[in-house]
Design an enzyme around this catalytic site. Structure first.
Site, PDB file in Angstrom:
ATOM      1  N   ASP A  82       0.860  -1.188   0.000  1.00  0.00           N
ATOM      2  CA  ASP A  82       0.000   0.000   0.000  1.00  0.00           C
ATOM      3  C   ASP A  82       0.897   1.238   0.000  1.00  0.00           C
ATOM      4  O   ASP A  82       1.640   1.475   0.957  1.00  0.00           O
ATOM      5  CB  ASP A  82      -0.897  -0.032   1.243  1.00  0.00           C
ATOM      6  N   GLU A 125      -6.567  -1.416  -4.721  1.00  0.00           N
ATOM      7  CA  GLU A 125      -7.081  -0.066  -4.488  1.00  0.00           C
ATOM      8  C   GLU A 125      -6.638   0.883  -5.593  1.00  0.00           C
ATOM      9  O   GLU A 125      -5.522   0.803  -6.097  1.00  0.00           O
ATOM     10  CB  GLU A 125      -6.551   0.438  -3.143  1.00  0.00           C
ATOM     11  N   ASP A 184      -3.652   7.314  -3.514  1.00  0.00           N
ATOM     12  CA  ASP A 184      -3.665   6.166  -2.606  1.00  0.00           C
ATOM     13  C   ASP A 184      -4.002   4.927  -3.437  1.00  0.00           C
ATOM     14  O   ASP A 184      -5.100   4.826  -3.993  1.00  0.00           O
ATOM     15  CB  ASP A 184      -4.729   6.407  -1.528  1.00  0.00           C
ATOM     16  N   HIS A 229     -12.708   5.286   0.949  1.00  0.00           N
ATOM     17  CA  HIS A 229     -12.927   6.571   1.629  1.00  0.00           C
ATOM     18  C   HIS A 229     -12.702   7.740   0.684  1.00  0.00           C
ATOM     19  O   HIS A 229     -11.937   7.643  -0.287  1.00  0.00           O
ATOM     20  CB  HIS A 229     -11.968   6.692   2.817  1.00  0.00           C
ATOM     21  N   GLU A 262     -11.091   1.003  -2.455  1.00  0.00           N
ATOM     22  CA  GLU A 262     -10.246  -0.129  -2.066  1.00  0.00           C
ATOM     23  C   GLU A 262     -11.117  -1.229  -1.472  1.00  0.00           C
ATOM     24  O   GLU A 262     -12.079  -0.965  -0.761  1.00  0.00           O
ATOM     25  CB  GLU A 262      -9.172   0.292  -1.070  1.00  0.00           C
ATOM     26  N   HIS A 281      -8.453  10.324   5.015  1.00  0.00           N
ATOM     27  CA  HIS A 281      -9.852   9.917   5.243  1.00  0.00           C
ATOM     28  C   HIS A 281     -10.673  11.185   5.477  1.00  0.00           C
ATOM     29  O   HIS A 281     -10.702  11.713   6.578  1.00  0.00           O
ATOM     30  CB  HIS A 281      -9.965   8.971   6.441  1.00  0.00           C
TER      31      HIS A 281
END
Length: 397
Positions: A170, A378, A181, A250, A283, A258
Site C-alpha cells: 500500500d 485499491e 492512494d 474513503h 479499495e 480519510h
C-alpha cells in the site's frame, strides 16, 4: 573548358565541405533509471502529467460526457491556483513508476524493511520531496497474510518475506497535499490466485459503478456481490472469499487521507452520495478468514489528528516532537522510521504522551484470524464533471 572544369572542382569542394559539416544532434530526452530516481519534473517540465484512465458516467449522468457547461466547469477546476488535477496526476505517475519497479524487485528472502525503504527512496526522488510540498503520503504498508492493513516495519524489524506469503503493498504519494492512494497484492505461488482475482474484480466493480450521485450503501452491495462470487481451495478445503466488513474505501481531502465519507464493503443503508469534484480511494479487502479485523501487534502508523484540539502539553519533549510532526508531516501519517530519519531520538515517551492527550492518533496493525489470508486492491478515482478518472490506473492493474 578550363572555366567549366574549375567550376566543377569548386562545386565538388563545396560538396565535400558540406559532407564534413557535422549535424547538430537533437537534444536527448532523459531516461528514467532503474531503480527510478530521476525527478518527474525533468520529464514533464511544463507541469502537465499523464491523465489516468477516463471512464464515462452511466445512466442519468451520461449527458455529462458531452456537456459544454460541464467541460467549462472542468477546465475552470483544472486552472485553479493549486493545479489540483495536475497535482493528483503527478502523484499518480510517481506511484505507477515506483510500484512497477517494486513489482519487479520484490522477491521472497528480502527483509520487509529493505522493501519499504527502497519504495520510499523512489517516491521521494520522483516526487522531488520537499516537506509538505510533496512526498510520501503515509508509511508504505507491507501487510503479510492475515494482517490486512497498517503494518510497516519499525526500526530494527527483521521480518523476511517468504515464498508462501501473501503481501499487500500500500503506497501513498502526495503533491501539495493531493494524495494518490493505491495498493496491490503479490503472491509467489498459485494457491491464493483466486483470492487476488476476487479482490481485484471487486475493486474494479467499485470503480465501474462509482459516480456522481451514487449512494455509498448501494455501491457497497455491488462490491460485496462480486467478491462473494469467488472461493479459494487450500489443501483440498474450499474457503469462500469474504469482504472484510469493518474496512472501507474513503473520500480523500487536502492533506487528509480519510476525508469523511466511507465506502463499506458490505451492503448497508448509507444513503450518502458521491459528489462532483470529490475523489475517492476505492479499495477492497478480501479474506479466507472470518471477515472481520482486530488490532494486533506493535503500532507503526501514527498521524496528527485533523483539527486536533489545542491541549496544554506538560512535557517539553512532547512539545518539541509535536513541532517536528507539524513541520514535517502536518496531518499526513508517519511512522517511527520517519522520525528517525528527520533526526528525532528517544521520542517514544513523548509520542505516547501526544497519543494520550488526543493530539496524535495511533493506527495499530489490523488482522483477521491467524492462518487466514487477506488481499487488497485499491485505486484513486477522481469524479470530474465530465467523467471519472482512475488516476492511479496502470498497465499492471
Amino acid at each position: 573548358m578550363f572555366l567549366a572544369m574549375w567550376l566543377v572542382r569548386v562545386s565538388s569542394g563545396v560538396a565535400k565541405k558540406k559532407k564534413k559539416k557535422k549535424k547538430k544532434s537533437a537534444k536527448k530526452k532523459p531516461e528514467q533509471t532503474d531503480p527510478p530516481r530521476i525527478a518527474l519534473s525533468k520529464f514533464y517540465p511544463d507541469g502537465v502529467y499523464p491523465e489516468g484512465e477516463v471512464q464515462p458516467y452511466k445512466d442519468d449522468n451520461i449527458w455529462r460526457t458531452t456537456s459544454e457547461e460541464k467541460r467549462h466547469t472542468e477546465k475552470t477546476m483544472n486552472e485553479d491556483p493549486e493545479r489540483t488535477y495536475e497535482s493528483i496526476r503527478k502523484a499518480a505517475e510517481v506511484h505507477r513508476q515506483v510500484r512497477q519497479h517494486a513489482r519487479k524487485f520484490i522477491r521472497p528472502g528480502m527483509k520487509l524493511i529493505d522493501i519499504a525503504e527502497t519504495i520510499e527512496a523512489g517516491t521521494r526522488a520522483l516526487v522531488d520531496a520537499d516537506g509538505l510540498e510533496g512526498g510520501i503520503a503515509f508509511p508504505t504498508g507491507l501487510n503479510l497474510n492475515h494482517c490486512a492493513a497498517h503494518y510497516t516495519p519499525n526500526p530494527g524489524d527483521t521480518t523476511v518475506l517468504s515464498q508462501g506469503d501473501v503481501l499487500k503493498v500500500d503506497i501513498g504519494v502526495h503533491v501539495r497535499g493531493r494524495i494518490c492512494d493505491s495498493a496491490f497484492t503479490m503472491t509467489f505461488e498459485p494457491t491464493y490466485d483466486k483470492l487476488l482475482e476476487a479482490v481485484k474484480a471487486a475493486t474494479d466493480t467499485g470503480i465501474r459503478e462509482a459516480g456522481i450521485d451514487v449512494r455509498l450503501g448501494e455501491l457497497a452491495g455491488l462490491i460485496q456481490e462480486t467478491m462473494e462470487s469467488y472461493e479459494v481451495e487450500v489443501a483440498g478445503k474450499v474457503y469462500p472469499v469474504k469482504p472484510i466488513e469493518n474496512f472501507s474505501g474513503h473520500s480523500i481531502g487536502l492533506y487528509n487521507i480519510h476525508a469523511g465519507k466511507s465506502l463499506m464493503l458490505i451492503k448497508n443503508d448509507d444513503e450518502t452520495k458521491m459528489e462532483e469534484g470529490e475523489y475517492f480511494a476505492i479499495e477492497t479487502f478480501g479474506t479466507t478468514g472470518r471477515g472481520y479485523c482486530i488490532e494486533e501487534g506493535d503500532t507503526s502508523h501514527y498521524a496528527k489528528i485533523y483539527n486536533a484540539p489545542q491541549v496544554p502539553l506538560r512535557l517539553s519533549s512532547a512539545k518539541s516532537l509535536l513541532k517536528t510532526i507539524e513541520n514535517k508531516f502536518g496531518t499526513l501519517a508517519f511512522c517511527r522510521r520517519y522520525l528517525d530519519r528527520v533526526g528525532e531520538k528517544q521520542y517514544l515517551f513523548a509520542l505516547n504522551h501526544l497519543v494520550s492527550q488526543g493530539v496524535v492518533q495511533p493506527y495499530p496493525p489490523l488482522c483477521d484470524r491467524r492462518g487466514s489470508m487477506t488481499a487488497q486492491f485499491e485505486h484513486t478515482v477522481l469524479l470530474r464533471p465530465t467523467g471519472k478518472e482512475v488516476v492511479s490506473r496502470g498497465d499492471d492493474y
